[in-house]
Design an enzyme around this catalytic site. Structure first.
Site, PDB file in Angstrom:
ATOM      1  N   GLY A 239     -17.765   1.095   3.311  1.00 13.97           N
ATOM      2  CA  GLY A 239     -18.459   0.850   1.696  1.00 13.97           C
ATOM      3  C   GLY A 239     -16.974   0.388   1.770  1.00 13.97           C
ATOM      4  O   GLY A 239     -15.396   0.375   1.111  1.00 13.97           O
ATOM      5  N   CYS A 264      -6.973   4.800   5.999  1.00 10.69           N
ATOM      6  CA  CYS A 264      -7.395   3.889   5.447  1.00 10.69           C
ATOM      7  C   CYS A 264      -8.639   4.087   3.976  1.00 10.69           C
ATOM      8  O   CYS A 264      -8.347   4.193   2.958  1.00 10.69           O
ATOM      9  CB  CYS A 264      -8.241   3.578   6.427  1.00 10.69           C
ATOM     10  SG  CYS A 264      -8.504   2.029   6.531  1.00 10.69           S
ATOM     11  N   LEU A 265      -9.597   4.967   4.345  1.00 12.36           N
ATOM     12  CA  LEU A 265     -10.542   4.991   3.241  1.00 12.36           C
ATOM     13  C   LEU A 265     -10.345   6.060   1.950  1.00 12.36           C
ATOM     14  O   LEU A 265     -10.076   6.216   0.955  1.00 12.36           O
ATOM     15  CB  LEU A 265     -12.054   5.429   3.503  1.00 12.36           C
ATOM     16  CG  LEU A 265     -12.739   5.676   1.841  1.00 12.36           C
ATOM     17  CD1 LEU A 265     -13.436   4.086   1.906  1.00 12.36           C
ATOM     18  CD2 LEU A 265     -14.326   6.051   2.390  1.00 12.36           C
ATOM     19  N   GLN A 268      -7.007   4.038   0.321  1.00 11.34           N
ATOM     20  CA  GLN A 268      -7.399   3.958  -1.127  1.00 11.34           C
ATOM     21  C   GLN A 268      -8.022   4.649  -1.848  1.00 11.34           C
ATOM     22  O   GLN A 268      -7.567   4.543  -2.928  1.00 11.34           O
ATOM     23  CB  GLN A 268      -8.418   3.052  -0.324  1.00 11.34           C
ATOM     24  CG  GLN A 268      -8.080   2.334   0.869  1.00 11.34           C
ATOM     25  CD  GLN A 268      -9.195   1.049   1.270  1.00 11.34           C
ATOM     26  OE1 GLN A 268     -10.352   1.674   1.131  1.00 11.34           O
ATOM     27  NE2 GLN A 268      -9.371   0.599   1.582  1.00 11.34           N
ATOM     28  N   PHE A 309     -11.832  -2.944   1.716  1.00 12.41           N
ATOM     29  CA  PHE A 309     -10.663  -3.000   0.452  1.00 12.41           C
ATOM     30  C   PHE A 309      -9.215  -3.323   1.168  1.00 12.41           C
ATOM     31  O   PHE A 309      -8.706  -3.285   2.182  1.00 12.41           O
ATOM     32  CB  PHE A 309     -11.216  -2.389  -0.342  1.00 12.41           C
ATOM     33  CG  PHE A 309     -12.658  -2.227  -0.520  1.00 12.41           C
ATOM     34  CD1 PHE A 309     -13.120  -2.984  -1.827  1.00 12.41           C
ATOM     35  CD2 PHE A 309     -14.031  -2.247   0.505  1.00 12.41           C
ATOM     36  CE1 PHE A 309     -14.361  -3.331  -1.275  1.00 12.41           C
ATOM     37  CE2 PHE A 309     -15.536  -2.421  -0.086  1.00 12.41           C
ATOM     38  CZ  PHE A 309     -15.404  -2.807  -1.624  1.00 12.41           C
ATOM     39  N   HIS A 348      -4.340   2.104  11.416  1.00 13.05           N
ATOM     40  CA  HIS A 348      -4.853   3.165  12.062  1.00 13.05           C
ATOM     41  C   HIS A 348      -3.996   3.645  12.565  1.00 13.05           C
ATOM     42  O   HIS A 348      -4.112   3.170  13.764  1.00 13.05           O
ATOM     43  CB  HIS A 348      -6.195   2.927  12.358  1.00 13.05           C
ATOM     44  CG  HIS A 348      -7.450   2.477  12.170  1.00 13.05           C
ATOM     45  ND1 HIS A 348      -8.694   3.771  11.178  1.00 13.05           N
ATOM     46  CD2 HIS A 348      -7.774   1.644  10.727  1.00 13.05           C
ATOM     47  CE1 HIS A 348      -9.085   3.480  10.649  1.00 13.05           C
ATOM     48  NE2 HIS A 348      -8.553   2.134   9.983  1.00 13.05           N
ATOM     49  N   GLU A 350      -4.385   6.443  14.499  1.00 13.26           N
ATOM     50  CA  GLU A 350      -4.733   6.764  15.386  1.00 13.26           C
ATOM     51  C   GLU A 350      -5.929   5.248  16.626  1.00 13.26           C
ATOM     52  O   GLU A 350      -6.024   5.890  17.816  1.00 13.26           O
ATOM     53  CB  GLU A 350      -6.280   7.619  15.742  1.00 13.26           C
ATOM     54  CG  GLU A 350      -7.426   6.965  15.512  1.00 13.26           C
ATOM     55  CD  GLU A 350      -7.625   5.852  14.146  1.00 13.26           C
ATOM     56  OE1 GLU A 350      -6.622   6.803  13.262  1.00 13.26           O
ATOM     57  OE2 GLU A 350      -8.497   5.456  13.535  1.00 13.26           O
TER      58      GLU A 350
HETATM   59  N1  LIG Z   1     -11.757   1.477   7.828  1.00 12.84           N
HETATM   60  C1  LIG Z   1     -11.820   2.724   6.655  1.00 12.84           C
HETATM   61  O1  LIG Z   1     -11.563   3.950   6.614  1.00 12.84           O
HETATM   62  C2  LIG Z   1     -12.038   1.260   5.799  1.00 12.84           C
HETATM   63  C3  LIG Z   1     -12.232   1.646   4.637  1.00 12.84           C
HETATM   64  C4  LIG Z   1     -13.239   0.432   3.837  1.00 12.84           C
HETATM   65  N2  LIG Z   1     -14.652   1.092   3.701  1.00 12.84           N
HETATM   66  C5  LIG Z   1     -12.414  -1.102   3.775  1.00 12.84           C
HETATM   67  O2  LIG Z   1     -13.476  -1.426   4.354  1.00 12.84           O
HETATM   68  O3  LIG Z   1     -11.430  -0.853   3.118  1.00 12.84           O
END
Ligand SMILES: NC(=O)CC[C@H](N)C(=O)O
Length: 371
Positions: A239, A264-265, A268, A309, A348, A350
């Site tokens: 999301g 990642c999220l 952000q 995003f 990522h 990992e």
């Molecule tokens: N892999 C994630 O953590 C994706 C983060 C966020 N949902 C995006 O699409 O950018």
């Protein structure tokens, strides 16, 4: 085999045949350029609400197995492939991809001209779409796709996050039967925010000597600090990062008090906590071949990614140091706030699936906690 169609919100139609669960599924249609690792991709909770197109033409060759689950079940709501291998040929395989998706009620479509689809999404952007093996009326399906909400403004992380805190102590596994890596005795207490995390991230933290407590996305900074952790980890998740309720304020309240590592999220949300801004990309980065440059060393890593995003570079001025950029499009891939002992990456480390170039980042977090 039953006929199926994929219809995009803009009315574009792709014909194919159903596999996995039959019926109808709607989600944001995105593409992933990884050649392999489809089970880890499908089970990555960051794919909640998305229909994944695999750009590589043959999928399913290695079937599905219990070890490659990144979470308890597939989270992608649909899968689009060019050619589905009907047989699985791998010593770990317990069922075919087709049966695996049937079991979990996930609809797939095969026989699709995925080159055309990927080019279309690159040109016109990721968008809502429907796979259906029941209704073949393009106009009606496109209308339904258009009436479903897109990713912007959707807090999907809170929904997939754990409901209760739990402890995680499993190190990474060597599925090839080699000598397992010696795991150091636990030295660090880490609280991991679950925004929709992949299991492998936690395993690599354990490999670095972390005792991990996973907490729900809505856990307050005070509740986390009361656990007296050596570090806080912010996980990946689905999301819109700006829609995750209260997350930016919570992380802002943790900054400077405890080392923070975000992926990642999590990356952000860290940017938002600093007062930065995130935006929706045209089609995102998903795959295992994204080149990222570490601006502090000049070194290039080939990375695994899955995001739609990104963090706005200009919004971070004076708030954080941009440490990594994507060499395909120059977008922000990593940031650091040295004074607050916090850093994060958009990609990522990992991998799972993907190259192991960036696994050293887990050790960097451990080093930060040791200081
Ligand atoms: N892999 C994630 O953590 C994706 C983060 C966020 N949902 C995006 O699409 O950018």
């Amino acid at each position: 085999m039953k006929k199926a169609v994929l219809v995009l919100a803009d009315g574009t139609v792709f014909e194919g045949r159903a596999f996995g669960a039959h019926g109808e599924t709607v989600g944001e249609v995105v593409f992933n350029t990884s050649m392999m690792g489809y089970q880890e991709i499908l089970t990555d909770p960051s794919y909640v609400g998305q229909v994944v197109t695999m750009a590589y033409p043959e999928m399913g060759n290695v079937g599905a197995n219990p070890e490659d689950e990144e979470a308890g079940k597939p989270h992608a709501v649909g899968m689009v492939v060019r050619m589905l291998s009907e047989k699985s040929s791998n010593w770990r395989a317990q069922e075919t991809l087709d049966v695996y998706l049937k079991w979990h009620g996930v609809a797939g479509i095969q026989g699709v001209d995925t080159r055309r689809l990927v080019r279309h999404l690159r040109m016109h952007g990721a968008q809502q779409g429907i796979i259906s093996s029941e209704n073949h009326s393009p106009a009606a399906l496109a209308e339904r796709a258009r009436s479903t909400p897109g990713m912007e403004g959707l807090d999907l992380a809170t929904g997939v996050s754990t409901k209760e805190p739990y402890t995680f102590t499993t190190p990474s596994q060597d599925v090839f039967g080699g000598t397992p890596r010696a795991t150091p005795p636990p030295r660090f207490d880490v609280v991991a925010y679950d925004y929709g995390l992949k299991r492998s991230m936690l395993q690599f933290l354990v490999d670095e000597g972390c005792r991990v407590t996973v907490v729900p996305a809505a856990t307050t900074a005070e509740q986390v600090l009361a656990r007296k952790p050596h570090g806080v980890f912010l996980a990946n998740g689905p999301g819109d990062p700006a829609a995750v309720k209260g997350a930016d304020r919570t992380v802002a309240n943790l900054l400077g008090k405890v080392p923070v590592f975000g992926i990642c999220l999590g990356h952000q949300i860290l940017a938002l906590a600093l007062g930065g801004r995130t935006y929706k990309m045209k089609f995102g980065h998903r795959g295992a071949n994204q080149p990222v440059k570490d601006l502090t060393t000049g070194k290039v890593e080939i990375t695994a990614q899955n995001h739609g995003f990104a963090v706005d570079d200009a919004s971070l001025k004076g708030k954080a140091v941009v440490t990594h950029i994507n060499l395909n499009d120059g977008t922000v891939e990593g940031l650091s706030i040295p004074d607050a002992r916090a850093f994060s990456v958009q990609y990522h480390p990992e991998s799972s699936p993907g190259p192991h170039d960036a696994r050293y980042l887990f050790a960097r977090f451990a080093k930060l906690m040791a200081q």
